[in-house]
Each structure stands twice: as structure tokens, then as C-alpha cells.
Design a protein around this motif. Sequence first.
Motif, PDB file in Angstrom:
ATOM      1  N   TRP A 142     -31.505  34.187  -2.398  1.00 52.62           N
ATOM      2  CA  TRP A 142     -31.645  34.237  -3.839  1.00 52.62           C
ATOM      3  C   TRP A 142     -32.852  34.903  -4.128  1.00 52.62           C
ATOM      4  CZ3 TRP A 142     -35.301  32.087  -6.839  1.00 52.62           C
ATOM      5  CH2 TRP A 142     -35.745  31.977  -7.525  1.00 52.62           C
ATOM      6  N   GLN A 143     -33.601  35.052  -3.275  1.00 51.23           N
ATOM      7  CA  GLN A 143     -35.417  35.295  -3.462  1.00 51.23           C
ATOM      8  C   GLN A 143     -34.920  37.005  -2.861  1.00 51.23           C
ATOM      9  OE1 GLN A 143     -37.617  33.140  -0.807  1.00 51.23           O
ATOM     10  NE2 GLN A 143     -38.375  31.872  -2.334  1.00 51.23           N
ATOM     11  N   PHE A 144     -34.233  37.462  -1.970  1.00 45.81           N
ATOM     12  CA  PHE A 144     -33.968  38.539  -1.366  1.00 45.81           C
ATOM     13  C   PHE A 144     -33.536  38.881  -2.783  1.00 45.81           C
ATOM     14  CE2 PHE A 144     -31.815  42.130   0.715  1.00 45.81           C
ATOM     15  CZ  PHE A 144     -33.298  43.018   1.633  1.00 45.81           C
ATOM     16  N   SER A 145     -32.291  38.443  -3.643  1.00 45.76           N
ATOM     17  CA  SER A 145     -31.239  39.104  -4.537  1.00 45.76           C
ATOM     18  C   SER A 145     -32.515  39.973  -5.790  1.00 45.76           C
ATOM     19  CB  SER A 145     -30.611  38.482  -4.625  1.00 45.76           C
ATOM     20  OG  SER A 145     -30.251  37.440  -5.114  1.00 45.76           O
ATOM     21  N   GLU A 146     -32.985  38.944  -5.787  1.00 49.02           N
ATOM     22  CA  GLU A 146     -34.015  38.916  -7.156  1.00 49.02           C
ATOM     23  C   GLU A 146     -35.414  40.156  -7.128  1.00 49.02           C
ATOM     24  OE1 GLU A 146     -35.187  36.912 -10.103  1.00 49.02           O
ATOM     25  OE2 GLU A 146     -33.030  36.271  -9.144  1.00 49.02           O
ATOM     26  N   ILE A 147     -35.380  40.605  -5.786  1.00 48.96           N
ATOM     27  CA  ILE A 147     -36.082  41.702  -5.698  1.00 48.96           C
ATOM     28  C   ILE A 147     -35.672  42.761  -5.674  1.00 48.96           C
ATOM     29  CG2 ILE A 147     -38.686  40.450  -4.143  1.00 48.96           C
ATOM     30  CD1 ILE A 147     -37.655  42.617  -2.281  1.00 48.96           C
ATOM     31  N   ARG A 148     -34.371  43.140  -5.502  1.00 51.62           N
ATOM     32  CA  ARG A 148     -33.484  44.154  -5.834  1.00 51.62           C
ATOM     33  C   ARG A 148     -32.807  44.535  -6.618  1.00 51.62           C
ATOM     34  NH1 ARG A 148     -31.051  45.858  -0.445  1.00 51.62           N
ATOM     35  NH2 ARG A 148     -29.658  45.980  -1.440  1.00 51.62           N
TER      36      ARG A 148
END
Length: 149
Positions: A142-148
Motif C-alpha cells: 500500500w505504501q509503495f503504491s501510494e508513491i506510484r
Amino acid sequence: MDHLALLLVHLAATLFMCGLIWTIQVVHYPIFDRIAADGFAEFSKVHAGRISAVLAVPWGLEVITTLALVISPPPGVAGWLPWSGLILTAGIIAITALVSAPLHSRLSHGFDAGLHRALVGTNWFRTALWSTRGILAVLAVWQFSEIRA
């Protein structure tokens, strides 16, 4: 392997192991006492071999991807997440090596109600650790997808 692929492999392996440990804890271990005494030693040996075959690849992938996430943390993922996952993995390995495997080894000689209770009771710790790992793996994706986004 890019960070997204690494996170997704890690997530899949971790969630597989979460499902497996919950199945073992809630379905499988509690019915060990239903196996006939004269067949329990053989059942225990067969169980150990088959469950090892089922968990070998996903658990191996989970450990490898945990180490990879610590070595190369994905951008946007809180630094404590991979390290927490590694600590939880170490706990799971320690409980498995020091408690669960010896209990299984002793049960392979025949059913013992006290050993069975100990196996079921102590496995709750592995179940809790793996469940926490599952939450951390979802959070990392989820955190990684937020920056993408």
C-alpha cells in the motif's frame, strides 16, 4: 527484480503462509487427537513430509524476499517495515526450530496428549507472528503504491 515485483512476490508468499498457518492451527492440529493411537506415529511422519513439501517454496520465497526488502527497501515504504518483518521472521524460525519441530519429532513416536496440547498452544505464537507479517506485507504494498499513484 524491480521493487513492485519484489513486493508482490513477498506479499503472495506471506499471505500464503498466513493462510497455511491458520489452516494448520484451526483445522489440522486440533484433530490430531482423533487419529487412532496405533496409526498416529505413521500419520505424524507422513504429515511432516507432506506439510514440508507444501511450505518449502512459499516459505523460502518469503524469507528470501524479506531479506531482499531489508537490503533494498522500496521507495515510499517506511524503513521499519522490512526490519520488523525480518524480526518477526526470526521469531517464527526460532519457535519452529526450538519448539514446533521438537514437539513434532516427539509426536512421531506416538500420540501424547500433553505434547499435543503444547503443540497447539505454542503454535498460536507462530500464527500471531505470521498474521502480523501479513499485515506488514499489505502495508508495504500500500505504501509503495501510494508513491506510484
